[in-house]
Scaffold this active site. Structure first.
Site, PDB file in Angstrom:
ATOM      1  N   LYS A  44      18.979   6.623  21.137  1.00 25.62           N
ATOM      2  CA  LYS A  44      19.525   6.548  22.428  1.00 25.62           C
ATOM      3  C   LYS A  44      21.181   6.270  22.276  1.00 25.62           C
ATOM      4  O   LYS A  44      22.106   6.030  23.265  1.00 25.62           O
ATOM      5  CB  LYS A  44      18.986   5.443  23.197  1.00 25.62           C
ATOM      6  CG  LYS A  44      17.830   5.379  23.740  1.00 25.62           C
ATOM      7  CD  LYS A  44      17.228   4.201  24.785  1.00 25.62           C
ATOM      8  CE  LYS A  44      16.334   3.342  24.058  1.00 25.62           C
ATOM      9  NZ  LYS A  44      16.144   2.349  25.394  1.00 25.62           N
ATOM     10  N   LYS A  46      22.199   3.538  21.479  1.00 22.12           N
ATOM     11  CA  LYS A  46      22.293   1.889  22.051  1.00 22.12           C
ATOM     12  C   LYS A  46      22.364   0.964  20.725  1.00 22.12           C
ATOM     13  O   LYS A  46      21.303   0.907  19.962  1.00 22.12           O
ATOM     14  CB  LYS A  46      21.259   1.682  22.926  1.00 22.12           C
ATOM     15  CG  LYS A  46      21.415   0.566  23.599  1.00 22.12           C
ATOM     16  CD  LYS A  46      20.444   0.581  24.812  1.00 22.12           C
ATOM     17  CE  LYS A  46      20.725  -0.741  25.693  1.00 22.12           C
ATOM     18  NZ  LYS A  46      20.041  -0.675  27.305  1.00 22.12           N
TER      19      LYS A  46
HETATM   20  N1  C2G Z   1      17.421  -4.435  34.325  1.00 26.58           N
HETATM   21  C1  C2G Z   1      17.574  -4.909  35.483  1.00 26.58           C
HETATM   22  N2  C2G Z   1      18.802  -5.550  35.845  1.00 26.58           N
HETATM   23  C2  C2G Z   1      19.551  -6.015  34.943  1.00 26.58           C
HETATM   24  C3  C2G Z   1      19.482  -5.304  33.578  1.00 26.58           C
HETATM   25  C4  C2G Z   1      18.502  -4.554  33.380  1.00 26.58           C
HETATM   26  O1  C2G Z   1      16.753  -4.891  36.321  1.00 26.58           O
HETATM   27  N3  C2G Z   1      20.596  -6.939  35.277  1.00 26.58           N
HETATM   28  C5  C2G Z   1      16.311  -3.558  34.067  1.00 26.58           C
HETATM   29  C6  C2G Z   1      16.601  -2.075  33.729  1.00 26.58           C
HETATM   30  O2  C2G Z   1      16.902  -1.291  35.021  1.00 26.58           O
HETATM   31  C7  C2G Z   1      15.448  -1.635  32.853  1.00 26.58           C
HETATM   32  C8  C2G Z   1      14.927  -2.873  32.306  1.00 26.58           C
HETATM   33  O3  C2G Z   1      15.601  -4.096  32.745  1.00 26.58           O
HETATM   34  O4  C2G Z   1      14.377  -1.247  33.766  1.00 26.58           O
HETATM   35  C9  C2G Z   1      15.449  -3.066  30.687  1.00 26.58           C
HETATM   36  O5  C2G Z   1      16.777  -2.755  30.626  1.00 26.58           O
HETATM   37  P1  C2G Z   1      17.411  -2.267  29.247  1.00 26.58           P
HETATM   38  O6  C2G Z   1      16.765  -3.236  28.061  1.00 26.58           O
HETATM   39  O7  C2G Z   1      18.670  -2.010  29.227  1.00 26.58           O
HETATM   40  O8  C2G Z   1      16.440  -0.792  29.148  1.00 26.58           O
HETATM   41  P2  C2G Z   1      16.946   0.524  28.708  1.00 26.58           P
HETATM   42  O9  C2G Z   1      17.683   0.265  27.441  1.00 26.58           O
HETATM   43  O10 C2G Z   1      17.589   1.144  29.753  1.00 26.58           O
HETATM   44  O11 C2G Z   1      15.843   1.321  28.115  1.00 26.58           O
HETATM   45  O12 C2G Z   1      12.817   5.049  28.340  1.00 26.58           O
HETATM   46  C10 C2G Z   1      13.581   4.106  28.953  1.00 26.58           C
HETATM   47  C11 C2G Z   1      14.377   3.227  28.218  1.00 26.58           C
HETATM   48  O13 C2G Z   1      13.752   2.762  27.176  1.00 26.58           O
HETATM   49  C12 C2G Z   1      15.047   2.244  29.023  1.00 26.58           C
END
Ligand code: C2G
Length: 129
Positions: A44, A46
């Protein structure tokens, strides 16, 4: 029995992650979470601070989570939904629209993100200490 499924990296676990999992659990009777592996995050593009083994154990220990499993590919969601018999797929709304194609197998829901907190901001704050 309605199962909600979601996915995420959950690096430097914070209140935004917790509030999302809490709200997702309230949508059904059971919440299952795919936690991105370190290899998948590299895919990703990331960078993470906390290794997968710690991130998945933390997510697994959250009271709202029933099952946590590795997320290794973009394509595994349909198989996961079938295996877990998920009826709702839900993510924070930074992903709005991205997973609508799953709406032939389950309801697709996007919930508002928690404002003012993110893993990126936490990393910046720590770096500035
Ligand atoms: N999230 C949230 N509020 C935040 C930060 C994150 O609601 N302030 C939510 C994101 O929208 C997501 C979840 O927490 O639904 C996990 O966020 P991340 O760990 O950043 O996930 P990500 O890396 O975007 O991975 O296949 C989908 C991916 O694996 C998502």
């Amino acid at each position: 029995m309605s199962t909600v499924i979601t996915y995420g990296t959950f690096d430097l676990f914070h209140i935004g992650h917790l509030k999302l999992l809490q709200r997702l659990r309230a949508l059904g009777d059971r919440l299952v979470v795919g936690v991105s592996t370190d290899e998948f995050n590299a895919l990703k593009g990331k960078k993470t601070v906390v290794p997968y083994e710690h991130r998945v154990e933390i997510v697994r220990s959250v009271r709202y989570v029933d099952v946590a499993f590795p997320e290794q590919t973009w394509e595994q969601k349909r198989a996961d939904i079938a295996r877990e018999r998920a009826t709702i797929f839900a993510m924070g709304d930074d992903w709005v629209g991205k997973f609508d194609d799953l709406n032939d197998v389950c309801e697709v829901v996007y919930l508002p993100r928690t404002q003012e907190v993110s893993t990126t901001e936490i990393r910046q704050l720590v770096a500035a200490l």
